[in-house]
Design an enzyme around this catalytic site. Structure first.
Site, PDB file in Angstrom:
ATOM      1  N   CYS A  91      12.239  14.500  30.095  1.00 24.12           N
ATOM      2  CA  CYS A  91      13.620  14.788  30.500  1.00 24.12           C
ATOM      3  C   CYS A  91      13.757  16.141  31.182  1.00 24.12           C
ATOM      4  O   CYS A  91      14.738  16.376  31.894  1.00 24.12           O
ATOM      5  CB  CYS A  91      14.547  14.732  29.285  1.00 24.12           C
ATOM      6  SG  CYS A  91      14.555  13.128  28.459  1.00 24.12           S
ATOM      7  N   HIS A 354      22.043   9.368  31.711  1.00 20.59           N
ATOM      8  CA  HIS A 354      20.868  10.238  31.613  1.00 20.59           C
ATOM      9  C   HIS A 354      19.670   9.594  32.309  1.00 20.59           C
ATOM     10  O   HIS A 354      18.777   9.066  31.657  1.00 20.59           O
ATOM     11  CB  HIS A 354      20.570  10.488  30.130  1.00 20.59           C
ATOM     12  CG  HIS A 354      19.414  11.392  29.860  1.00 20.59           C
ATOM     13  ND1 HIS A 354      18.939  12.326  30.757  1.00 20.59           N
ATOM     14  CD2 HIS A 354      18.620  11.514  28.752  1.00 20.59           C
ATOM     15  CE1 HIS A 354      17.919  12.961  30.233  1.00 20.59           C
ATOM     16  NE2 HIS A 354      17.701  12.485  29.016  1.00 20.59           N
ATOM     17  N   CYS A 384      16.154  19.418  25.997  1.00 19.92           N
ATOM     18  CA  CYS A 384      14.897  19.002  25.387  1.00 19.92           C
ATOM     19  C   CYS A 384      14.210  17.990  26.294  1.00 19.92           C
ATOM     20  O   CYS A 384      14.805  17.431  27.206  1.00 19.92           O
ATOM     21  CB  CYS A 384      15.142  18.380  24.019  1.00 19.92           C
ATOM     22  SG  CYS A 384      15.985  16.778  24.091  1.00 19.92           S
TER      23      CYS A 384
END
Length: 400
Positions: A91, A354, A384
C-alpha cells in the site's frame, strides 16, 4: 533550511476517480489508468511530455501484466528515450515512488519526474500454480490474491487490524463511527466541489468503452445502525465490510521538480516536500506503524505535532487512524481528539476506496490541495503497507 536547488516541490497532481470493485473502470488496464492521471497532471502544469526525465509508478497487484511503468510512460506521450520503473511496496507503493522521485530531483539526477501509482483490483486474475509441468491426480486449486492476507504470517489483514485495535482498547463501535464519519466528510466535500481540481475524468471511449467516469463510485450515505448489522469478515473480532475500504480501481500522479526549475518555467509550487521517512515493524503491527512513521518523519523535519495543520492517515481499516492517533496522542483524550479533528478532513479510503498502489499519491495530493484552500500550512501524511511497513511525508504549502 534547504536551498532552492535542493528543495523538491510538487507543482501539479491529478488522480482518476476511484472506482468500486467491478465498477465502471473494471476493464481498464493499469497503464491506461495511469496515463489518464499523468496526462492531466502535465496539462495542469503546462509541461510538455518531452520535458519529463523519468517516471516512477507504484503498483501492488499487477496481475498478469508487466513493465507497467514503461507502458504507462509510452501511453502518456512521454518520449520513448525516457526511463520508467515500477515500485511494489504494497500500500505504500506510490509514497515510495514519490520518495524516489524526490531523491532523483534533490541529487540532480533528474529535473522533472512524474511519480504516483495505479491499481485495478477488479482485473487481478486467479492464479493456477504448479501446472507448468503437468498435474496427474487430485483437485486443481485456483489461488485468489484478493483474499488479502499477510504473505509472511498467513494472517488475514482484517484479523491483524482487529487484534491491534483490541490491544489498544478500540472496539467495533468506535471503528463503525469512524467509517460513518469518513463517508459523511467525503460526501460533504464532494458537494462543495472540493474534488474537482483533484480528479481527472476518464473518457472510456479512449479505451474501447463508452461514457465518462468523473466521480468516485464508492462513497455512500450510511448510518451506525446500518453498519452494526454487518457481519465481521475473516472471523475477525471487529472488522467488517463497512469499516474497511472496498477493493478499488484508480491512479494518481504527481509532478516533481526543484524549486529553481519550477521558477525557470514560471510555475508556482503546489507544495514543498519537507521530510520523508520509511519504517518497518513486526508484520502484525499494521495499525500502529503509521504512528511510528509519523514520529520518525516529524523528527527529521524538526517539528512537533503542534506544527501540523492537517493529517492524512490511510484508512486501510478504521483501526489505522484510530490506533495511530491514540499512540500519537500518548493516550491523552484531549490530545487524541485534537489529532482526530485534523485527520482525513475530507474523508478517507473507507469512503473513496483504496486502489493499493495509487492511494499514497492520492493522500499527498489531497493534503496539498486542502492546505492550499486553507491558505497554507503543513500536512503529515502517513500509512501502513505490506508486511509491517510504513511510510510518511511532511508537506508544506506556503502561507498566502
Amino acid at each position: 533550511m534547504s536551498t532552492d536547488a535542493a528543495d523538491c516541490v510538487i507543482v501539479a497532481g491529478r488522480r482518476t476517480p476511484f472506482g468500486r470493485f467491478g465498477g465502471s473502470l473494471r476493464a481498464l488496464r493499469i497503464p491506461e489508468l495511469a496515463s489518464v492521471a499523468i496526462r492531466a497532471a502535465l496539462v495542469d502544469a503546462g509541461l510538455e511530455p518531452d520535458a519529463v526525465d523519468e517516471l516512477v509508478l507504484g503498483v501492488n497487484l499487477p496481475g498478469s501484466d508487466r513493465s507497467i511503468a514503461r507502458q504507462a510512460l509510452l501511453q502518456s506521450g512521454i518520449p520513448e528515450s525516457r526511463n520508467a520503473f515500477t515500485i511494489d511496496r504494497a500500500c505504500c507503493s506510490s509514497l515510495t515512488a514519490v520518495a524516489l522521485a524526490s531523491r532523483a530531483v534533490r541529487s540532480g539526477d533528474a529535473d522533472w519526474v512524474v511519480a504516483g501509482g495505479a491499481e485495478n483490483l477488479s482485473r487481478v486474475p486467479y492464479f493456477l500454480e504448479d501446472m507448468r509441468f503437468g498435474h496427474r491426480l487430485g483437485a486443481i486449486t485456483l489461488t485468489d490474491q484478493l483474499v488479502i492476507s499477510c504473505p509472511h504470517t498467513g494472517t488475514p489483514r482484517a484479523v491483524q487490524a482487529a487484534r491491534e485495535a483490541s490491544l489498544h482498547g478500540i472496539g467495533r463501535a468506535e471503528q463503525d463511527e469512524w467509517a460513518v464519519r469518513s463517508h459523511a466528510l467525503h460526501l460533504e466535500a464532494a458537494a462543495r466541489g472540493v474534488f474537482a481540481e483533484e480528479i481527472a475524468s476518464v473518457d472510456l471511449a479512449r479505451f474501447g468503452g463508452s461514457g465518462v467516469v468523473a466521480t468516485d463510485e464508492s462513497p455512500r450515505k450510511t448510518t451506525l445502525e446500518a453498519l452494526a448489522k454487518l457481519p465481521t469478515v475473516y472471523d475477525s473480532e471487529s472488522v467488517t465490510a463497512g469499516n474497511a475500504p472496498g477493493l478499488s480501481t484508480g491512479a494518481s500522479a504527481l509532478l516533481l521538480t526543484s524549486r529553481r526549475a519550477a521558477r525557470r518555467r514560471g510555475l508556482s509550487p503546489l507544495a514543498t516536500i519537507e521530510a520523508h521517512a520509511r519504517v518497518s515493524d513486526h508484520p502484525d503491527k499494521i495499525a500502529s506503524v503509521p504512528a511510528k512513521a509519523a514520529r520518525v518523519v516529524l523528527g527529521r523535519a524538526g517539528l512537533g505535532l503542534d506544527a501540523i495543520d492537517l493529517i492524512e492517515i490511510n484508512e486501510a481499516f478504521a483501526a489505522m487512524p484510530l490506533v495511530s492517533t491514540k499512540l500519537l496522542g500518548a493516550g491523552d483524550p484531549a490530545a487524541i481528539e485534537a489529532l482526530r479533528r485534523k485527520t482525513n478532513a475530507n474523508g478517507g479510503a473507507i469512503a473513496v476506496g483504496h486502489p493499493t498502489g495509487a492511494t499514497g499519491g492520492r493522500l499527498l495530493l489531497t493534503a496539498a490541495l486542502e492546505l492550499r484552500r486553507r491558505g497554507g500550512g503543513r500536512a503529515l501524511v502517513t500509512m501502513c503497507g505490506g508486511i509491517g511497513e510504513g511510510e510518511a511525508f511532511v508537506l508544506r504549502v506556503d502561507r498566502d
